[in-house]
Design an enzyme around this catalytic site. Sequence first.
Site, PDB file in Angstrom:
ATOM      1  N   CYS A  79      40.930  39.027  40.263  1.00  0.00           N
ATOM      2  CA  CYS A  79      41.185  39.210  41.689  1.00  0.00           C
ATOM      3  C   CYS A  79      41.262  37.846  42.409  1.00  0.00           C
ATOM      4  O   CYS A  79      42.216  37.110  42.218  1.00  0.00           O
ATOM      5  CB  CYS A  79      40.137  40.130  42.313  1.00  0.00           C
ATOM      6  SG  CYS A  79      40.625  40.780  43.936  1.00  0.00           S
ATOM      7  N   HIS A 167      40.471  44.786  39.052  1.00  0.00           N
ATOM      8  CA  HIS A 167      39.071  44.617  38.629  1.00  0.00           C
ATOM      9  C   HIS A 167      38.819  45.393  37.332  1.00  0.00           C
ATOM     10  O   HIS A 167      38.547  46.601  37.371  1.00  0.00           O
ATOM     11  CB  HIS A 167      38.121  45.111  39.719  1.00  0.00           C
ATOM     12  CG  HIS A 167      38.048  44.207  40.906  1.00  0.00           C
ATOM     13  ND1 HIS A 167      37.132  43.185  41.001  1.00  0.00           N
ATOM     14  CD2 HIS A 167      38.783  44.168  42.044  1.00  0.00           C
ATOM     15  CE1 HIS A 167      37.305  42.550  42.150  1.00  0.00           C
ATOM     16  NE2 HIS A 167      38.300  43.126  42.803  1.00  0.00           N
ATOM     17  N   GLU A 169      36.222  45.304  35.541  1.00  0.00           N
ATOM     18  CA  GLU A 169      34.798  45.599  35.367  1.00  0.00           C
ATOM     19  C   GLU A 169      34.374  46.930  35.963  1.00  0.00           C
ATOM     20  O   GLU A 169      33.307  47.462  35.609  1.00  0.00           O
ATOM     21  CB  GLU A 169      33.946  44.470  35.976  1.00  0.00           C
ATOM     22  CG  GLU A 169      33.950  44.378  37.495  1.00  0.00           C
ATOM     23  CD  GLU A 169      35.103  43.573  38.072  1.00  0.00           C
ATOM     24  OE1 GLU A 169      35.010  43.166  39.243  1.00  0.00           O
ATOM     25  OE2 GLU A 169      36.100  43.358  37.354  1.00  0.00           O
TER      26      GLU A 169
END
Length: 514
Positions: A79, A167, A169
């Site tokens: 990001c 993202h 994660e």
Amino acid sequence: MQQKIIILDFGSQTTQLIGRRVRELDTFCEILPYNKFPKNDPDVIGVILSGSPYSVHDPEAFQCDLNEFVGKYPVLGICYGAQYISHSTGGKVERTESREYGRAHLKSVDNSNPLFVGFEQNSQVWMSHGDTITKIPEDCKVIASTEDVENAAYASSEKPLWAVQFHPEVFHSLQGKTLLKNFVVDICGSKQEWSAASYVETTVEELKKQVGNDRVILGLSGGVDSTVCAMLLKKAIGNQLTCIFVDHGMLRKNEFNNVMEAYSGLGLNVIGVDASEKFFKDLEGITDPEQKRKIIGRDFVEVFNAEAKKITDAKWLAQGTIYPDRIESLSITGMTIKSHHNVGGLPKEMHLQLCEPLQWLFKDEVRRVGYELGIPASLIERHPFPGPGLAVRILGDITPERVKILQDADDIYIETMKKWVCEDGEVLYNKVWQAGTVLLTTVRSVGVMGDERTYEHPVALRAVTSTDAMTADWAHLPYEFLAKVSNEIINKVKGVNRVCYDISSKPPATIEWE
């Protein structure tokens, strides 16, 4: 050598999630402020740049020297990290009229690139950015796009450098773990040697060297962190450990006696100290949550110092501080989320050195280490409980009477949860990461009991599911259970006439109310 991934934190709410995902790959990682890259560390095998609340165009945007690691280690920008790399190396990042936030689907995924091996076309990812990369650096090529974001991912053809605008994660990026595995294991070459067993072995040896023949004092709370910390120290230094359990008067109902009994069979030398009068006196009239934490932290250390004077050879104070405690107490953006009991209240005049054997572990890793040490499941699976205790679950000033009200209400809630068997046969308590009751002393609620009008306090029940406390979702408890608990609290706890259930997730809320 212990291989490690360095995660440079630019202030994102999900930086800690990146760390958890890397740890799930049995790889050690360290989260550091964006400008604190460790030079000449032979254990570093890769670098990840996190997201950020800032735009790269903001005057106060966080910046780092990419030359310290780009070209020297494999690098993954996420990001803001991806945008910062592009912005700093000849690409272009522009503001968009509308923020790109939410689910998106990758198209034109380059499966020949090592970062996207095993990825499906149309794989769902999560976007969260206001700027977008409109031009990538000259030495880079696009390796994935979405319908709205052409440069959703890019890679350098000259250096081990990758960047993604989404993202990986977060849970909503369905193949995010695959992407991180490709980077950490296949690109960075992690041997995946980070485990509970290896942590115990390494930490025991480190503790022996750190402490030597000195005596260590440890504060026991009955929670999993202090329990595992105690047993880890016992394994390393044996009878050089003296444990102290401080009753600050804001523990759960009967907690002091229950904790002392629980440790009696573990071979730990435990001294119980009732310091509740001191804590209540110092908290009188205090309503600010940070002040409560600071006072409790200060008093906690003062009590320990008083006990330390009785133990003439004590040199170390051990604490069950875990990694999320340290991360949340570290102000990277200039705003601390909250001060932690183990971190924020230690005064400079403390006369004991600090020993924190669990400081690199997330909560679920602490539990795995506990099982490795042979600690009973009844102690390992206890819900987390805040160091300041019920002081941060009473909104308003603290009095013994209010603590008693909350203890009684909370006892009904937790004990009922431990006895409630769900349809799948599992006990409800074991399905919940953390549960607790909050007393709203700043609010009074009108009620009717019998023919009498009441004007008493409401309580809020809180229960969340999580794996690491960095993010949490509210637990969907059975209506029948909530109805039973509400009825029993209102009928049995004088001072409460209304029960509410908190359905907020973290983020944006925190697990505790204060």
